[in-house]
Design a protein around this motif. Structure first.
Motif, PDB file in Angstrom:
ATOM      1  N   MET A   1       0.842  -1.187   0.000  1.00 40.07           N
ATOM      2  CA  MET A   1       0.000   0.000   0.000  1.00 40.07           C
ATOM      3  C   MET A   1       0.884   1.246   0.000  1.00 40.07           C
ATOM      4  O   MET A   1       1.926   1.270   0.658  1.00 40.07           O
ATOM      5  N   ASP A   2       0.451   2.283  -0.742  1.00 39.70           N
ATOM      6  CA  ASP A   2       1.154   3.547  -0.701  1.00 39.70           C
ATOM      7  C   ASP A   2       0.176   4.638  -0.286  1.00 39.70           C
ATOM      8  O   ASP A   2      -1.009   4.385  -0.049  1.00 39.70           O
ATOM      9  N   ARG A   3       0.687   5.845  -0.196  1.00 41.90           N
ATOM     10  CA  ARG A   3      -0.162   6.949   0.255  1.00 41.90           C
ATOM     11  C   ARG A   3      -1.398   7.105  -0.619  1.00 41.90           C
ATOM     12  O   ARG A   3      -2.501   7.356  -0.120  1.00 41.90           O
ATOM     13  N   ALA A   4      -1.251   6.947  -1.924  1.00 43.54           N
ATOM     14  CA  ALA A   4      -2.370   7.134  -2.833  1.00 43.54           C
ATOM     15  C   ALA A   4      -3.494   6.130  -2.586  1.00 43.54           C
ATOM     16  O   ALA A   4      -4.661   6.405  -2.867  1.00 43.54           O
ATOM     17  N   ALA A   5      -3.137   4.948  -2.086  1.00 44.44           N
ATOM     18  CA  ALA A   5      -4.141   3.906  -1.843  1.00 44.44           C
ATOM     19  C   ALA A   5      -4.897   4.116  -0.541  1.00 44.44           C
ATOM     20  O   ALA A   5      -5.921   3.468  -0.309  1.00 44.44           O
ATOM     21  N   LEU A   6      -4.379   5.001   0.308  1.00 45.32           N
ATOM     22  CA  LEU A   6      -5.012   5.242   1.601  1.00 45.32           C
ATOM     23  C   LEU A   6      -5.893   6.485   1.475  1.00 45.32           C
ATOM     24  O   LEU A   6      -5.421   7.619   1.580  1.00 45.32           O
ATOM     25  N   HIS A   7      -7.167   6.249   1.257  1.00 41.39           N
ATOM     26  CA  HIS A   7      -8.087   7.363   1.059  1.00 41.39           C
ATOM     27  C   HIS A   7      -9.504   6.859   1.234  1.00 41.39           C
ATOM     28  O   HIS A   7      -9.759   5.646   1.302  1.00 41.39           O
ATOM     29  N   GLY A   8     -10.425   7.785   1.315  1.00 38.88           N
ATOM     30  CA  GLY A   8     -11.832   7.419   1.368  1.00 38.88           C
ATOM     31  C   GLY A   8     -12.213   6.718   2.659  1.00 38.88           C
ATOM     32  O   GLY A   8     -11.696   7.000   3.738  1.00 38.88           O
ATOM     33  N   MET A   9     -13.115   5.788   2.546  1.00 36.44           N
ATOM     34  CA  MET A   9     -13.658   5.050   3.692  1.00 36.44           C
ATOM     35  C   MET A   9     -12.816   3.805   3.933  1.00 36.44           C
ATOM     36  O   MET A   9     -12.805   2.875   3.139  1.00 36.44           O
ATOM     37  N   HIS A  10     -12.074   3.810   5.035  1.00 34.98           N
ATOM     38  CA  HIS A  10     -11.183   2.702   5.377  1.00 34.98           C
ATOM     39  C   HIS A  10     -11.555   2.241   6.793  1.00 34.98           C
ATOM     40  O   HIS A  10     -10.848   2.542   7.755  1.00 34.98           O
ATOM     41  N   PRO A  11     -12.685   1.553   6.942  1.00 33.51           N
ATOM     42  CA  PRO A  11     -13.199   1.260   8.285  1.00 33.51           C
ATOM     43  C   PRO A  11     -12.373   0.222   9.035  1.00 33.51           C
ATOM     44  O   PRO A  11     -11.752  -0.657   8.437  1.00 33.51           O
ATOM     45  N   ALA A  12     -12.392   0.377  10.342  1.00 32.33           N
ATOM     46  CA  ALA A  12     -11.815  -0.641  11.227  1.00 32.33           C
ATOM     47  C   ALA A  12     -12.922  -1.637  11.544  1.00 32.33           C
ATOM     48  O   ALA A  12     -13.900  -1.304  12.216  1.00 32.33           O
ATOM     49  N   THR A  13     -12.772  -2.848  11.057  1.00 31.38           N
ATOM     50  CA  THR A  13     -13.853  -3.827  11.171  1.00 31.38           C
ATOM     51  C   THR A  13     -13.832  -4.528  12.524  1.00 31.38           C
ATOM     52  O   THR A  13     -12.795  -4.667  13.168  1.00 31.38           O
ATOM     53  N   VAL A  14     -15.003  -4.961  12.943  1.00 34.93           N
ATOM     54  CA  VAL A  14     -15.095  -5.764  14.161  1.00 34.93           C
ATOM     55  C   VAL A  14     -14.584  -7.179  13.888  1.00 34.93           C
ATOM     56  O   VAL A  14     -14.482  -7.612  12.734  1.00 34.93           O
ATOM     57  N   THR A  15     -14.264  -7.868  14.958  1.00 35.77           N
ATOM     58  CA  THR A  15     -13.955  -9.301  14.896  1.00 35.77           C
ATOM     59  C   THR A  15     -15.134 -10.042  15.511  1.00 35.77           C
ATOM     60  O   THR A  15     -15.370  -9.931  16.716  1.00 35.77           O
ATOM     61  N   PRO A  16     -15.916 -10.776  14.725  1.00 35.49           N
ATOM     62  CA  PRO A  16     -17.071 -11.476  15.299  1.00 35.49           C
ATOM     63  C   PRO A  16     -16.626 -12.663  16.158  1.00 35.49           C
ATOM     64  O   PRO A  16     -15.891 -13.541  15.686  1.00 35.49           O
ATOM     65  N   PHE A  17     -17.039 -12.647  17.405  1.00 38.15           N
ATOM     66  CA  PHE A  17     -16.754 -13.760  18.315  1.00 38.15           C
ATOM     67  C   PHE A  17     -18.059 -14.458  18.682  1.00 38.15           C
ATOM     68  O   PHE A  17     -19.102 -13.819  18.840  1.00 38.15           O
ATOM     69  N   SER A  18     -17.972 -15.760  18.852  1.00 38.01           N
ATOM     70  CA  SER A  18     -19.097 -16.533  19.367  1.00 38.01           C
ATOM     71  C   SER A  18     -19.165 -16.341  20.887  1.00 38.01           C
ATOM     72  O   SER A  18     -18.211 -15.837  21.493  1.00 38.01           O
ATOM     73  N   PRO A  19     -20.264 -16.758  21.528  1.00 38.38           N
ATOM     74  CA  PRO A  19     -20.329 -16.675  22.988  1.00 38.38           C
ATOM     75  C   PRO A  19     -19.196 -17.431  23.676  1.00 38.38           C
ATOM     76  O   PRO A  19     -18.826 -17.096  24.807  1.00 38.38           O
ATOM     77  N   ALA A  20     -18.619 -18.416  23.002  1.00 37.51           N
ATOM     78  CA  ALA A  20     -17.498 -19.167  23.567  1.00 37.51           C
ATOM     79  C   ALA A  20     -16.164 -18.467  23.341  1.00 37.51           C
ATOM     80  O   ALA A  20     -15.117 -18.953  23.779  1.00 37.51           O
ATOM     81  N   GLY A  21     -16.180 -17.328  22.641  1.00 36.95           N
ATOM     82  CA  GLY A  21     -14.949 -16.582  22.411  1.00 36.95           C
ATOM     83  C   GLY A  21     -14.185 -16.987  21.175  1.00 36.95           C
ATOM     84  O   GLY A  21     -13.053 -16.546  20.974  1.00 36.95           O
ATOM     85  N   GLU A  22     -14.798 -17.789  20.311  1.00 39.86           N
ATOM     86  CA  GLU A  22     -14.131 -18.216  19.086  1.00 39.86           C
ATOM     87  C   GLU A  22     -14.422 -17.242  17.947  1.00 39.86           C
ATOM     88  O   GLU A  22     -15.520 -16.686  17.850  1.00 39.86           O
ATOM     89  N   ILE A  23     -13.436 -17.034  17.073  1.00 44.11           N
ATOM     90  CA  ILE A  23     -13.644 -16.171  15.918  1.00 44.11           C
ATOM     91  C   ILE A  23     -14.573 -16.865  14.927  1.00 44.11           C
ATOM     92  O   ILE A  23     -14.346 -18.016  14.542  1.00 44.11           O
ATOM     93  N   MET A  24     -15.615 -16.159  14.520  1.00 43.68           N
ATOM     94  CA  MET A  24     -16.557 -16.689  13.539  1.00 43.68           C
ATOM     95  C   MET A  24     -16.087 -16.237  12.156  1.00 43.68           C
ATOM     96  O   MET A  24     -16.398 -15.123  11.703  1.00 43.68           O
ATOM     97  N   GLU A  25     -15.318 -17.081  11.500  1.00 46.27           N
ATOM     98  CA  GLU A  25     -14.643 -16.680  10.270  1.00 46.27           C
ATOM     99  C   GLU A  25     -15.612 -16.353   9.148  1.00 46.27           C
ATOM    100  O   GLU A  25     -15.410 -15.382   8.405  1.00 46.27           O
ATOM    101  N   ASP A  26     -16.654 -17.133   8.986  1.00 41.75           N
ATOM    102  CA  ASP A  26     -17.617 -16.859   7.915  1.00 41.75           C
ATOM    103  C   ASP A  26     -18.297 -15.507   8.135  1.00 41.75           C
ATOM    104  O   ASP A  26     -18.539 -14.755   7.178  1.00 41.75           O
TER     105      ASP A  26
END
Length: 292
Positions: A1-26
């Motif tokens: 990535m370079d400066r030109a590619a960093l623009h617009g909407m670049h959200p920080a996404t959540v990590t979905p966890f199950s109630p057991a604390g496992e990452i829900m990959e799908d």
């Protein structure tokens, strides 16, 4: 990535966890694709929204790989902020090995107010991972604010392509834009700063809230009519105030995403999921904003 590619909407996404604390990959893949469908020009993995404090280096690497495979060609950044250098380096290496385009990093976090030399050593060491860096100024988390001269010094020791500016101080925000917008991609953090920041030179935002809206946030903030920009600013302000004022981060964010039909799961220990009362309050706000 370079400066030109960093623009617009670049959200920080959540990590979905199950109630057991496992990452829900799908579920994670579904959210990443949904963000891109809503106009995201990049995605940040393992930021504050992603509960970075609860993710190992291996998990970060896996999430980066999943995102890179889910939205090929979309710039992916990965958070590697940590109190210790050893932890930050392990996160940076996992990100680099799995396809990240950049690292997002605060100064040494949570432990102390770092000196200029300590901050510079951290960024210089991260540069050895071989990826460009997005510096991250969040004084309430790092206990240290990257001032103008601090940022100037960081640019001398590390391949910084951008800055996530989250100081919540619009005086400082304005000075950063005036001094650095022609040199690096200044990305706004607090979403209620998006509309006023873009005309001042911000390249975009790594913010929470715009992903709730149906799309076109950048276009409206930059090119909309006065009435459209005012309406957008109001919605973003209410969203930000509500999320920041409800529960322990990011329980409110995850609850809202679930209400909007995105499978955000629940927070990982020690953060609790939103209570029924909190969920009712959040639902009422989303309905008032005509988002449900």
């Amino acid at each position: 990535m370079d400066r030109a590619a960093l623009h617009g909407m670049h959200p920080a996404t959540v990590t979905p966890f199950s109630p057991a604390g496992e990452i829900m990959e799908d579920a994670f893949v579904e959210i990443v694709r949904a963000l891109v469908d809503r106009g995201a020009t990049g995605v940040c993995i393992a930021g504050d929204n992603g509960e970075s404090w609860a993710l190992s280096a291996e998990e970060r690497g896996r999430l980066v790989r999943l995102a890179a495979e889910a939205v090929p060609g979309t710039p992916i950044s990965c958070g590697c902020s940590a109190p210790t250098l050893a932890a930050a380096i392990s996160y940076a290496r996992a990100a680099a090995e799995n396809g990240a385009g950049a690292l997002l990093s605060m100064p040494p976090t949570y432990v102390m107010k770092g000196s200029r030399d300590e901050v510079l050593r951290r960024y210089a060491a991260l540069a050895e991972a071989g990826l460009p860096i997005i510096a991250y100024n969040s004084p309430r988390r790092a206990g240290f604010s990257l001032g103008l001269e601090d940022l100037e010094a960081v640019l001398d020791v590390a391949p910084v392509i951008g800055l996530k500016e989250s100081s919540r101080d619009f005086f400082h925000h304005s000075h950063v834009l005036h001094r650095f917008a022609d040199r690096i991609a200044v990305m706004t953090g607090p979403c209620h700063y998006i509309v006023p920041s873009l005309p001042l030179g911000a390249a975009g935002f790594i913010a929470t809230g715009p992903e709730f809206l149906p799309g076109g946030v950048m276009e409206t903030a930059r090119d909309g009519t006065e009435a459209e920009r005012r309406a957008l600013h109001h919605r973003l302000t209410v969203i930000y105030e509500t999320l920041m004022g409800t529960g322990t981060w990011p329980s409110a964010l995850k609850c809202c995403l679930n209400l909007l039909g995105l499978p955000a799961g629940v927070p990982r220990d020690p953060v609790s999921a939103a209570s029924p009362q909190m969920e009712a309050e959040l639902r009422a706000t989303l309905e008032a904003l005509e988002l449900l």
